[in-house]
Write an enzyme that holds these catalytic residues in place. Structure first.
Site, PDB file in Angstrom:
ATOM      1  N   CYS A 171      -8.247  36.794  13.662  1.00 35.76           N
ATOM      2  CA  CYS A 171      -6.917  37.006  13.095  1.00 35.76           C
ATOM      3  C   CYS A 171      -5.848  37.318  14.134  1.00 35.76           C
ATOM      4  CB  CYS A 171      -6.968  38.101  12.036  1.00 35.76           C
ATOM      5  SG  CYS A 171      -8.000  37.645  10.618  1.00 35.76           S
ATOM      6  N   HIS A 311       0.558  44.500  11.556  1.00 30.11           N
ATOM      7  CA  HIS A 311      -0.507  43.644  11.027  1.00 30.11           C
ATOM      8  C   HIS A 311      -0.570  43.852   9.520  1.00 30.11           C
ATOM      9  CE1 HIS A 311      -4.145  41.266  11.055  1.00 30.11           C
ATOM     10  NE2 HIS A 311      -4.783  42.224  10.403  1.00 30.11           N
ATOM     11  N   GLU A 322      -3.737  51.355  12.043  1.00 36.90           N
ATOM     12  CA  GLU A 322      -2.526  50.832  12.674  1.00 36.90           C
ATOM     13  C   GLU A 322      -1.446  51.896  12.781  1.00 36.90           C
ATOM     14  OE1 GLU A 322       0.071  46.728  12.349  1.00 36.90           O
ATOM     15  OE2 GLU A 322      -1.181  47.365  10.672  1.00 36.90           O
ATOM     16  N   LYS A 343       2.855  40.298   5.269  1.00 37.74           N
ATOM     17  CA  LYS A 343       1.691  39.877   4.486  1.00 37.74           C
ATOM     18  C   LYS A 343       1.846  40.278   3.024  1.00 37.74           C
ATOM     19  CE  LYS A 343      -1.739  39.922   8.236  1.00 37.74           C
ATOM     20  NZ  LYS A 343      -0.907  40.423   9.345  1.00 37.74           N
ATOM     21  N   HIS A 348      -2.350  36.790   3.928  1.00 34.73           N
ATOM     22  CA  HIS A 348      -2.977  36.847   5.249  1.00 34.73           C
ATOM     23  C   HIS A 348      -3.637  35.500   5.543  1.00 34.73           C
ATOM     24  CE1 HIS A 348      -4.976  37.983   8.764  1.00 34.73           C
ATOM     25  NE2 HIS A 348      -5.658  39.048   8.374  1.00 34.73           N
ATOM     26  N   PHE A 407     -11.184  40.694  13.093  1.00 33.26           N
ATOM     27  CA  PHE A 407     -12.620  40.942  13.064  1.00 33.26           C
ATOM     28  C   PHE A 407     -13.217  40.649  14.440  1.00 33.26           C
ATOM     29  CE2 PHE A 407     -13.404  40.142   8.229  1.00 33.26           C
ATOM     30  CZ  PHE A 407     -12.759  41.328   7.940  1.00 33.26           C
TER      31      PHE A 407
END
Length: 424
Positions: A171, A311, A322, A343, A348, A407
């Protein structure tokens, strides 16, 4: 003595949920509209999460040929359409460029997933046969298997004979691709790079994978409000799709030709956490380090940051991780600067989202407007920053920070800065 080479954005192309093209994309963000809906690209009845942020995309109407519509994966189609828009927006005559000084960098988390999955079902009789019948394979199956086919197609599109590469870091792919492209310009490997990312992951295999780990929102009854980063009720991300492609140029060359510059790529850094495939350390140390290094490379301090594009996936652990990273990386400034997650509106899109968020930051610099975090209604005590709830905000943005988390432990940060005005 020549100054250090810098990379600037002179062209933007976007395919995103809620609208095709950078104008429609920016209109959606500044209106605070959400593009999350019930999933329609396949029958999702058997899945836990049955919602998505899909692009209303017709390849022929978007300018592709019948052959491209028939043979190219949806992710590749997004990339080509976005590249066409970015190249036209830049005003560059690509045919007049020295091809060996022109490069391409494309990011993608899952490549040509949709056509690859469709092809596998054909050769395996719907997944029932371990020994596949290769004679039934669609002609493009090898291309669908190899993600670099997307970068190749974009390179053929613009005539690039310089450095061409594919970045796949989950990502953070969209951030990492543009960061790598900027570095190629800075070190003199190329003068112009067509760079960005694309993903079309809304397929049964991708949805099943995220269902299995319960990463996506099960709020099927209210899909418009299912993506709610930093909200106390958040319960996972909403899968999306799309692409954003940019034309990056060496700054002095762009100034000489009088190009319109959206922003400078001022600093970039990436880090890994060597910790867990999907888990995050609660202190956000690795993201904070990426932020610190990106700012250092830009020659800027935390006090210079005017906007943070988070993010902001909408999972419990990401949003707290975050928030901690912003506090660790920016100190008191984290409490003073607006933060938001787009998002909440466009979902996403895995590897593509980092580039889509770079587009949002460049347009925020351009227009002096900060996109909102839609659906943010109930505060979480662990997420206590200014997340610009629900409505866009007029705000001077000279320096924007955008971050990504992926990830595998990938953490990336990029700093965009308003380009210096050139005297004519």
């Amino acid at each position: 003595m020549m100054g250090a080479r810098k990379a600037v954005i002179t062209g933007i192309g976007v395919v995103a949920p809620g609208g095709i093209g950078r104008v429609a994309f920016w209109d959606l963000l500044t209106a605070g509209r959400t593009a999350t809906r019930p999933l329609t690209l396949f029958d999702a009845t058997r899945f836990r999460s049955r919602i998505a942020a899909e692009c209303e995309f017709d390849p022929i109407a978007a300018g592709l040929t019948a052959e491209e519509a028939e043979t190219k994966d949806r992710a590749c189609q997004f990339a080509l359409v976005s590249a066409d828009e970015a190249m036209a927006d830049s005003g560059l005559d690509f045919q007049a460029l020295a091809p060996e000084r022109l490069g391409v960098v494309v990011g993608s988390a899952v490549g040509c997933t949709m056509r690859l999955e469709e092809g596998y079902l054909v050769v395996s009789q719907g997944g029932e046969q371990w020994l596949v019948d290769e004679s039934q394979a669609p002609p493009g199956l090898y291309d669908y298997l190899v993600p670099s086919s997307i970068a190749r197609d974009v390179a053929w599109r613009c005539g690039a004979e310089g450095p061409v590469s594919m970045i796949s870091t989950g990502c953070t792919s969209g951030l990492d691709a543009v960061g790598h492209a900027a570095q190629l310009i800075e070190d003199g490997s190329a003068d112009v790079i067509v760079a960005g990312a694309t993903d079309a992951p809304i397929s049964p295999i991708s949805v099943a994978c995220f269902d299995a780990i319960k990463a996506t929102s099960p709020n099927n009854g209210d899909p418009e409000h299912a993506s709610r980063p930093f909200d106390r009720r958040r319960d996972g991300f909403v899968i999306g799709e799309g692409a954003a492609i940019f034309v990056l140029e060496e700054a002095e060359a762009a100034a000489r030709r009088g190009a319109h510059v959206y922003s400078e790529i001022a600093g970039f850094a990436s880090r890994g956490n060597a910790f867990h495939m999907t888990g995050l350390r609660p202190d956000g140390r690795e993201m904070a380090e990426a932020i610190t290094v990106a700012l250092r490379r830009a020659g800027l301090a935390p006090e210079d940051v005017d906007y943070i594009n988070a993010h902001g996936s909408g999972t419990k652990q990401n949003d707290r991780h975050e928030t901690a990273a912003f506090k660790a990386g920016l100190g008191q400034r984290a409490h003073e600067v607006p933060v938001s997650s787009i998002k909440s509106m466009v979902g996403h899109s895995l590897g593509a989202i980092g580039s889509i968020e770079i587009a949002a930051c460049a347009l925020a610099v351009e227009h002096g407007m900060v996109p909102p975090t839609a659906n943010l209604e109930q505060d979480d005590a662990a997420c206590d920053l200014d997340y610009v709830p629900k409505k866009a905000r007029k705000h001077q943005v000279d320096v924007a920070l955008t971050v990504g988390s992926g990830f595998g432990g990938f953490q990336s940060a990029m700093v965009l800065r308003r380009a210096e005005r050139q005297e004519t």
